[in-house]
Enzyme design. Structure first.
Site, PDB file in Angstrom:
ATOM      1  N   CYS A  65       0.818  -1.220   0.000  1.00 60.12           N
ATOM      2  CA  CYS A  65       0.000   0.000   0.000  1.00 60.12           C
ATOM      3  C   CYS A  65       0.842   1.257   0.000  1.00 60.12           C
ATOM      4  CB  CYS A  65      -0.973   0.003   1.174  1.00 60.12           C
ATOM      5  SG  CYS A  65      -0.220   0.249   2.784  1.00 60.12           S
ATOM      6  N   HIS A 102      -1.136  11.383  15.965  1.00 63.87           N
ATOM      7  CA  HIS A 102      -1.748  10.644  14.855  1.00 63.87           C
ATOM      8  C   HIS A 102      -0.695   9.721  14.225  1.00 63.87           C
ATOM      9  CE1 HIS A 102      -4.080   9.898  11.189  1.00 63.87           C
ATOM     10  NE2 HIS A 102      -2.975  10.154  10.520  1.00 63.87           N
ATOM     11  N   HIS A 105      -4.041   4.818   9.926  1.00 65.55           N
ATOM     12  CA  HIS A 105      -5.388   4.253   9.986  1.00 65.55           C
ATOM     13  C   HIS A 105      -5.315   2.733  10.035  1.00 65.55           C
ATOM     14  CE1 HIS A 105      -6.201   8.296   8.418  1.00 65.55           C
ATOM     15  NE2 HIS A 105      -7.357   8.172   9.035  1.00 65.55           N
ATOM     16  N   ASP A 109      -8.590  -5.274   5.999  1.00 58.90           N
ATOM     17  CA  ASP A 109      -8.182  -6.153   4.901  1.00 58.90           C
ATOM     18  C   ASP A 109      -6.776  -6.720   5.118  1.00 58.90           C
ATOM     19  OD1 ASP A 109      -6.658  -3.910   4.551  1.00 58.90           O
ATOM     20  OD2 ASP A 109      -7.402  -3.418   2.560  1.00 58.90           O
ATOM     21  N   ARG A 117      -5.149  -4.388   9.071  1.00 54.05           N
ATOM     22  CA  ARG A 117      -3.990  -3.744   8.454  1.00 54.05           C
ATOM     23  C   ARG A 117      -3.806  -2.368   9.075  1.00 54.05           C
ATOM     24  NH1 ARG A 117      -3.736  -0.299   3.694  1.00 54.05           N
ATOM     25  NH2 ARG A 117      -5.846  -0.932   3.175  1.00 54.05           N
ATOM     26  N   CYS A 119      -2.023   0.730   8.886  1.00 52.62           N
ATOM     27  CA  CYS A 119      -1.303   1.448   7.851  1.00 52.62           C
ATOM     28  C   CYS A 119      -0.762   2.726   8.505  1.00 52.62           C
ATOM     29  CB  CYS A 119      -2.305   1.760   6.739  1.00 52.62           C
ATOM     30  SG  CYS A 119      -1.592   2.513   5.311  1.00 52.62           S
TER      31      CYS A 119
END
Ligand SMILES: [Zn+2]
Length: 130
Positions: A65, A102, A105, A109, A117, A119
């Site tokens: 990704c 932060h 996310h 999947d 996941r 990410c």
């Protein structure tokens, strides 16, 4: 453990401009640019803002990704998850439970055993080699 509370001015002084944009302003680094995207050495990933242990290399995998992906946090209590409806998308935001920074996310999947996941922006992490 007490949550870390700092003013935005203090964070700005401690973090690089890119880290500040991501950790404090919830920006996302461009895909395939982060320094940890293709790092698979054994070690641990700490919060770039406060040093909290967030992820370990054993759960990192190549999701393709463009960002570092993990299928689980180092510990359930290390991260907080919140619904994020920005940009017209329904996503789950992942933040550091220690400083509120932060991180990225989490999506549904991912691979077994969790199907998750995580990410995560490279710039929100600091890698400690084993
Ligand atoms: Zn933190």
């Amino acid at each position: 453990m007490e949550k870390i509370e700092k003013t935005e001015q203090e964070w700005r002084a401690e973090l690089t401009p890119e880290q500040y944009r991501i950790l404090r302003e919830k920006a996302t680094e461009p895909a395939f640019t982060g320094e940890y995207d293709h790092l698979f050495e054994p070690g641990s990933y700490r919060c770039a803002a406060c040093g909290e242990l967030l992820f370990v290399s054993g759960t990192k995998y190549d999701s393709g990704c463009g960002w570092p992906a993990f299928y689980a946090p180092a510990d359930e209590s290390a991260i907080d998850e919140e619904t994020d409806t920005s940009y017209g998308m329904l996503r789950t935001e992942v933040t550091c439970s220690n400083c509120g920074g932060h991180l990225g996310h989490v999506f549904g999947d991912g691979p077994a055993p969790t199907g998750q996941r995580y990410c995560i922006n490279s710039a929100a992490l600091k890698f400690d080699e084993e």
